[in-house]
Scaffold this active site. Structure first.
Site, PDB file in Angstrom:
ATOM      1  CD  GLN A 100      46.320  71.823  45.642  1.00 39.00           C
ATOM      2  OE1 GLN A 100      45.562  71.948  44.681  1.00 39.00           O
ATOM      3  NE2 GLN A 100      46.490  70.664  46.268  1.00 39.00           N
ATOM      4  NE  ARG A 138      42.663  78.565  38.302  1.00 39.39           N
ATOM      5  CZ  ARG A 138      43.454  77.704  38.925  1.00 39.39           C
ATOM      6  NH1 ARG A 138      43.252  77.459  40.202  1.00 39.39           N
ATOM      7  NH2 ARG A 138      44.426  77.089  38.290  1.00 39.39           N
ATOM      8  CG  ASP A 151      53.158  73.878  41.614  1.00 38.10           C
ATOM      9  OD1 ASP A 151      52.552  73.203  40.763  1.00 38.10           O
ATOM     10  OD2 ASP A 151      52.811  75.029  41.941  1.00 38.10           O
ATOM     11  NE  ARG A 194      41.819  73.041  45.827  1.00 39.70           N
ATOM     12  CZ  ARG A 194      42.051  73.708  44.687  1.00 39.70           C
ATOM     13  NH1 ARG A 194      42.941  73.246  43.812  1.00 39.70           N
ATOM     14  NH2 ARG A 194      41.411  74.839  44.424  1.00 39.70           N
ATOM     15  CB  CYS A 220      48.905  71.677  43.549  1.00 44.12           C
ATOM     16  SG  CYS A 220      49.841  72.639  42.356  1.00 44.12           S
ATOM     17  CG  HIS A 245      46.848  77.424  45.000  1.00 44.28           C
ATOM     18  ND1 HIS A 245      45.486  77.538  45.124  1.00 44.28           N
ATOM     19  CD2 HIS A 245      47.056  76.490  44.022  1.00 44.28           C
ATOM     20  CE1 HIS A 245      44.892  76.725  44.264  1.00 44.28           C
ATOM     21  NE2 HIS A 245      45.821  76.084  43.586  1.00 44.28           N
TER      22      HIS A 245
END
Length: 312
Positions: A137, A107, A226, A293, A265, A134
């Site tokens: 996600q 990450r 987001d 997830r 998310c 991402h």
């Protein structure tokens, strides 16, 4: 090596295999304690190495629990504990860690760093988030949609409203691979990555780019947003002002299809990009989305390690 750097790595068939496996494993665990290992323990004896150069809640907990439920163990390291790209080159780190773990998750800010790690690793590398994409996600988002709607994502219509960021880019990629329509509503100057758009359109994706939120909401079965200022970015007043008309509130949700769901998310800046009434309302699926997830990442690990889908 079957890395999972972006959704196209698995192609359409691989993504479908991952989603089906995630649904299956989640259903098989209904009512179980969270720490109980899956009945088949498919990754017993395996080790997942996780490198965090950005703070994390959901990514860290979900990958850790994913490995544990599959029978594997984890080693976690933060940026301050490593020399990745500083005291030691990324290729050298990749070579060393490949001899100690069975898979790596990174990450980080830099997508280039992720790609370089994968280029020199001899074990699968998974994208836990970069500034460009991402993918894990978005797989959880799609799983949540299918779970709530009781049907495959193919043929549905999604709306994304807000900042054109890594989530937007991965949704664009997903739409072109899994064949759902995506309507992206972003302020002018905050468009998603043009390369991702061009690739998706060349693949036959039905992607619409709009500069009002209302245009994006037409026929939407799923509404996604987001944070407007991503982790590590400085808070620009101009950016926040530009995004304000794109807030997901009750009035905007009313323009989607009846029964449309809302996804975020997380973490959410409540009453900024989304109001409390939507976040906590009946159309919100954000808590299922967060849990999922865990389930999709179990399936991604199995795909990367050749246990499903013929990735080996």
């Amino acid at each position: 090596m079957p890395h999972f750097l972006d959704l196209a790595a698995a192609e359409s068939a691989g993504l479908r295999t991952i989603l089906d496996e995630a649904h299956r494993r989640k259903a098989a665990r209904a009512g179980w304690p969270k720490g109980r290992v899956d009945a088949d323990a498919p990754l017993a004896g395996h080790v997942l190495g996780m490198i965090f150069e950005k703070p994390s809640t959901r990514t860290r907990f979900s990958f850790d629990m994913a490995a544990r439920q599959l029978g594997a163990t984890t080693i976690v390291s933060s940026a301050g504990e490593m020399q990745l790209g500083r005291g030691e080159t990324i290729p050298d780190t990749a070579r060393v860690l490949s001899r100690m773990v069975d898979a790596l998750m990174l990450r980080t800010n830099s997508h280039d760093k992720l790609e370089k790690l994968a280029q020199h690793a001899s074990v699968p590398v998974i994208n836990g988030l970069t500034d460009l994409t991402h993918p894990c996600q978005v797989m959880a988002d799609i799983m949540t949609f299918e779970e709530r709607m009781g049907r495959a994502v193919t043929g549905s219509t999604w709306a994304y409203v807000g900042d054109g960021n890594n989530m937007t880019n991965s949704l664009i990629e997903a739409a072109s691979l899994l064949k759902f329509d995506l309507r992206v509503g972003v302020p002018r100057g905050l468009d998603p990555d043009p390369g991702m758009m061009a690739t998706a359109c060349a693949r036959g994706g039905c992607i619409g780019l709009y500069h009002t939120p209302q245009e994006a909401m037409v026929n939407a079965d799923c509404v996604v947003t987001d944070t407007w200022v991503s982790m590590g970015q400085s808070e620009a007043k101009e950016k926040l002002a530009a995004c304000t008309p794109f807030q997901v509130n009750d009035a905007l949700m009313a323009q989607a299809n009846p029964g449309a769901i809302f996804l975020h998310c997380l973490p959410a800046h409540r009453n900024e990009e989304v109001t409390d009434s939507v976040m906590d309302g009946p159309q919100s699926a954000v808590w299922d989305e967060a849990e999922n997830r865990l389930h999709v990442q179990k399936a991604i690990l199995l795909w990367c390690l050749g246990r499903i889908g013929g990735a080996d």
